[in-house]
Design a protein around this motif. Structure first.
Motif, short mmCIF file in Angstrom:
data_model
loop_
_atom_site.label_atom_id
_atom_site.label_comp_id
_atom_site.label_asym_id
_atom_site.label_seq_id
_atom_site.Cartn_x
_atom_site.Cartn_y
_atom_site.Cartn_z
N PHE A 1 31.39 36.67 33.78
CA PHE A 1 31.55 37.04 35.33
C PHE A 1 31.80 35.94 36.24
O PHE A 1 32.64 35.85 37.11
CB PHE A 1 30.22 37.39 35.82
CG PHE A 1 30.01 39.00 35.49
CD1 PHE A 1 31.08 40.18 36.23
CD2 PHE A 1 29.20 39.62 34.46
CE1 PHE A 1 30.73 41.59 35.77
CE2 PHE A 1 28.85 41.04 34.22
CZ PHE A 1 29.95 41.87 34.94
N VAL A 2 31.35 34.58 35.78
CA VAL A 2 31.74 33.34 36.38
C VAL A 2 33.25 33.15 36.16
O VAL A 2 33.92 32.93 37.29
CB VAL A 2 31.05 32.27 35.92
CG1 VAL A 2 31.37 30.89 36.54
CG2 VAL A 2 29.36 32.34 36.43
N ALA A 3 33.66 33.29 34.89
CA ALA A 3 35.06 33.07 34.73
C ALA A 3 36.02 33.83 35.47
O ALA A 3 37.21 33.72 36.08
CB ALA A 3 35.49 33.13 33.19
N THR A 4 35.55 35.17 35.48
CA THR A 4 36.42 36.24 36.35
C THR A 4 36.28 36.01 37.84
O THR A 4 37.45 36.13 38.44
CB THR A 4 35.72 37.72 36.11
OG1 THR A 4 35.64 38.01 34.64
CG2 THR A 4 36.85 38.78 36.76
N SER A 5 35.49 35.47 38.40
CA SER A 5 35.32 35.07 39.81
C SER A 5 36.27 33.83 39.77
O SER A 5 37.01 33.78 41.04
CB SER A 5 34.09 34.76 40.09
OG SER A 5 32.93 35.81 40.04
N CYS A 6 36.43 32.98 39.01
CA CYS A 6 37.23 31.84 39.14
C CYS A 6 38.70 32.31 39.10
O CYS A 6 39.49 31.77 39.85
CB CYS A 6 36.90 30.83 37.96
SG CYS A 6 38.01 29.58 37.79
N PHE A 7 39.01 33.28 38.28
CA PHE A 7 40.35 33.63 38.42
C PHE A 7 40.85 34.36 39.54
O PHE A 7 41.98 33.99 40.17
CB PHE A 7 40.50 34.78 37.20
CG PHE A 7 41.80 35.68 37.15
CD1 PHE A 7 42.83 35.11 36.78
CD2 PHE A 7 41.75 37.02 37.74
CE1 PHE A 7 44.06 36.09 36.93
CE2 PHE A 7 43.11 37.90 38.11
CZ PHE A 7 44.02 37.04 37.31
#
Length: 345
Positions: A202-208
């Motif tokens: 979820f953190v990586a998705t938010s970063c994207f």
């Protein structure tokens, strides 16, 4: 959260199609990125901002390509491997993990390239525009992305963060193996991870999505400004830089949209649907995730092709490999997607 005893049943799409795709992407991506790195190392000055970003982008692409043989072997034979075998550990650590962290390096660097292109436009923009729109923001933040020193430090920080995440994830995976055992390598634990993996996802998705929206807003702002200029003045040769930068940012936006957006839209849905213990449905969800991941990884192999189509310096340098020498006038003309200054098209 999910039934870890569920036995995933890979279809021919996973055991045949994915290994074939990765096996084709590996030589094409490796050759293209090595060739691109060699050409740009000969043509570009190391202090130019765009080439600092490009060198790190090529490095990340090569890392992704290096994981493809492991991923091909995992999808072809992972359902036959035992969970504790060496091949399974290599596929997880050198395959899935490194591929994912390198993928987010490419996303952040693509966003940085877009901002650098936009900052170059603002620098070459007319005085009235630069004084009218967010001048303080440009001076304090946006201008940093076109400074070689900032680009170098930014890339160093990105790689340090990636290194830390990789080490922590490997240690977590090793510790997790001692708590629970599986008969096969291809299982729901490897494919989805536990709670920590879900949080990281979820953190990586938010970063994207932050990076994606930054590029979209840059393109929207540039398009509005270009439309205003077209209405009020006649765009001459001096203003061709606007259309070039607009094209460059649009290409980056399309890369993020086509290769990365489907995966990041499906990823939260994937974790939400994993609460169901229906094993056949979980198998289909895992296969959809893996094909969307493959689409994202394919971007690293397509980068040299995109550069070849849009960058005239790259075209002329590649042509020069099959001729005696590149004409001197061609060396002076630096135009294309990864240039800091656009003189002519």
């Amino acid at each position: 959260m999910r039934n870890s005893t569920c036995l995933l049943q890979p279809s021919l799409a996973t055991t045949v199609a994915l290994p074939v795709i990765y096996s084709c992407l590996f030589p094409a991506g490796s050759f293209g990125n090595i060739l691109a790195a060699w050409i740009f190392s000969r043509q570009a000055h190391i202090k130019r901002t765009q080439y600092i970003y490009l060198a790190n982008l090529v490095t990340a692409n090569l890392l992704i390509c290096s994981t493809m043989p492991f991923l091909a072997a995992y999808f072809a034979r992972g359902y036959q491997w035992t969970y504790d075998c060496v091949a399974c550990r290599i596929a997880n650590h050198l395959g899935t993990l490194i591929m994912h962290v390198s993928m987010y390096v490419t996303i952040i660097i693509l966003c940085s390239i877009a901002l650098s292109q936009y900052a170059t436009l603002k620098k070459n923009s007319d005085v009235q525009y630069s004084q009218a729109v967010n001048e303080n923001f440009y001076r304090c933040v946006l201008a940093k992305f076109r400074q070689p020193k900032f680009a170098k430090y930014l890339c160093i920080v990105i790689w340090l963060i990636v290194l830390c995440i990789t080490i922590i994830a490997i240690i977590h995976n090793i510790q997790a193996r001692t708590k629970e055992e599986f008969h096969r390598c291809y299982n729901i634990r490897v494919e989805a991870g536990e709670f920590a993996a879900m949080i990281a996802a979820f953190v990586a998705t938010s970063c994207f999505f932050v990076s994606f929206m930054t590029v979209v807003l840059s393109y929207y702002s540039l398009t509005r400004h270009l439309n205003k200029i077209q209405k009020n003045t006649c765009i001459g040769e001096k203003h061709l830089i606007y259309s070039t930068v607009k094209r460059n940012i649009f290409v980056i936006q399309m890369i993020l949209t086509v290769c990365f957006l489907p995966y990041h839209i499906f990823r939260p849905i994937f974790y939400v649907l994993l609460t169901n213990n229906d094993c056949p449905r979980l198998s289909y969800l895992v296969e959809i995730k893996n094909f969307l991941t493959c689409l994202a990884a394919a971007k690293s192999s397509l980068d040299p092709v995109i550069t070849l189509l849009l960058d005239k310096t790259f075209k002329k340098s590649l042509y020069g490999l099959f001729t005696k020498a590149t004409p001197p006038e061609h060396r002076k003309r630096k135009t294309g997607i990864f240039t800091e200054e656009t003189l002519e098209m």
